[in-house]
Design an enzyme around this catalytic site. Structure first.
Site: not given
Ligand code: RB5
Length: 150
Positions: A65, A98
Site C-alpha cells: 500500500c 527470527h
Molecule cells: C492510501 O492513501 C493509504 O492510506 C494506504 O495506501 C496505506 O498507506 C495505508 O496504510
C-alpha cells in the site's frame, strides 16, 4: 511455494515488478488485486491475502500500500498471520529467520522499486531458524498476559 499478492492503488505501481520477481524465483503467485491505480481501500486486499495464508491456500503473502502499515495491521488480525511492514533489508532477513513472518508488507511511498525488489529478495530467501525463536512465537500465541507456550 505459493504466494498471494495484494495491493491498493498506492501499491499498484509495484505490482507487476514484484509478481515478476516472485515468478522468476520459481514461485506460483495468486493475484488478489487491485487491478488499476483507481482509488480503493487497502483492507479489501489485506483481508483476501491474509485469509488465504491463514487457511493454508497459499504459504505466504505480499501486500503493498502507500506505507505498508495499514496492510500489516489488517493482515495480522487473522489467525496465524505474522505480517510485517519493512523498509530495510536487515529487518527483512530477520523477519523470516527470527519471527517467521509469513506476509511481507511494503509502502510504495516509502521504498522505491529497487529497494522493494531487494526487500522481497531478502525476505523470501531466508528460512525460519526455529528453536528458541519457535518458543517465542508460542509465547506470543499465549497472549499478552501469560505468554505460556500453547
Ligand atoms: C492510501 O492513501 C493509504 O492510506 C494506504 O495506501 C496505506 O498507506 C495505508 O496504510
Amino acid at each position: 511455494m505459493r504466494y498471494a499478492f495484494g495491493c491498493d492503488h498506492a501499491g499498484f505501481e509495484l505490482k507487476d515488478v514484484l509478481i515478476k520477481e516472485l515468478v522468476a524465483a520459481g514461485h506460483e503467485v495468486v493475484d488478489m488485486g487491485t487491478d488499476s491505480a483507481e482509488r480503493t481501500d487497502f483492507p479489501i486486499y489485506a483481508n483476501k491475502v491474509a485469509q488465504a495464508v491463514s487457511e493454508g491456500t497459499v504459504e505466504r503473502g505480499v501486500l503493498v500500500c502507500g506505507t505498508g502499515l495499514g496492510m500489516a495491521m489488517a493482515a495480522s488480525r487473522y489467525p496465524g498471520i505474522r505480517a510485517v511492514s519493512l523498509s530495510d533489508c536487515y529487518s527483512a532477513r530477520m523477519a523470516r529467520r527470527h519471527t517467521d513472518a509469513n506476509i511481507l508488507c511494503m509502502g510504495a511511498r516509502v521504498v522505491g522499486v529497487g529497494l522493494a525488489v531487494d526487500l522481497l529478495r531478502a525476505w523470501m530467501s531466508e528460512d525460519f531458524e526455529g528453536g528458541r525463536y519457535a518458543e517465542r512465537l508460542a509465547m506470543m500465541r499465549g497472549g499478552y498476559e501469560g505468554g505460556h507456550p500453547d
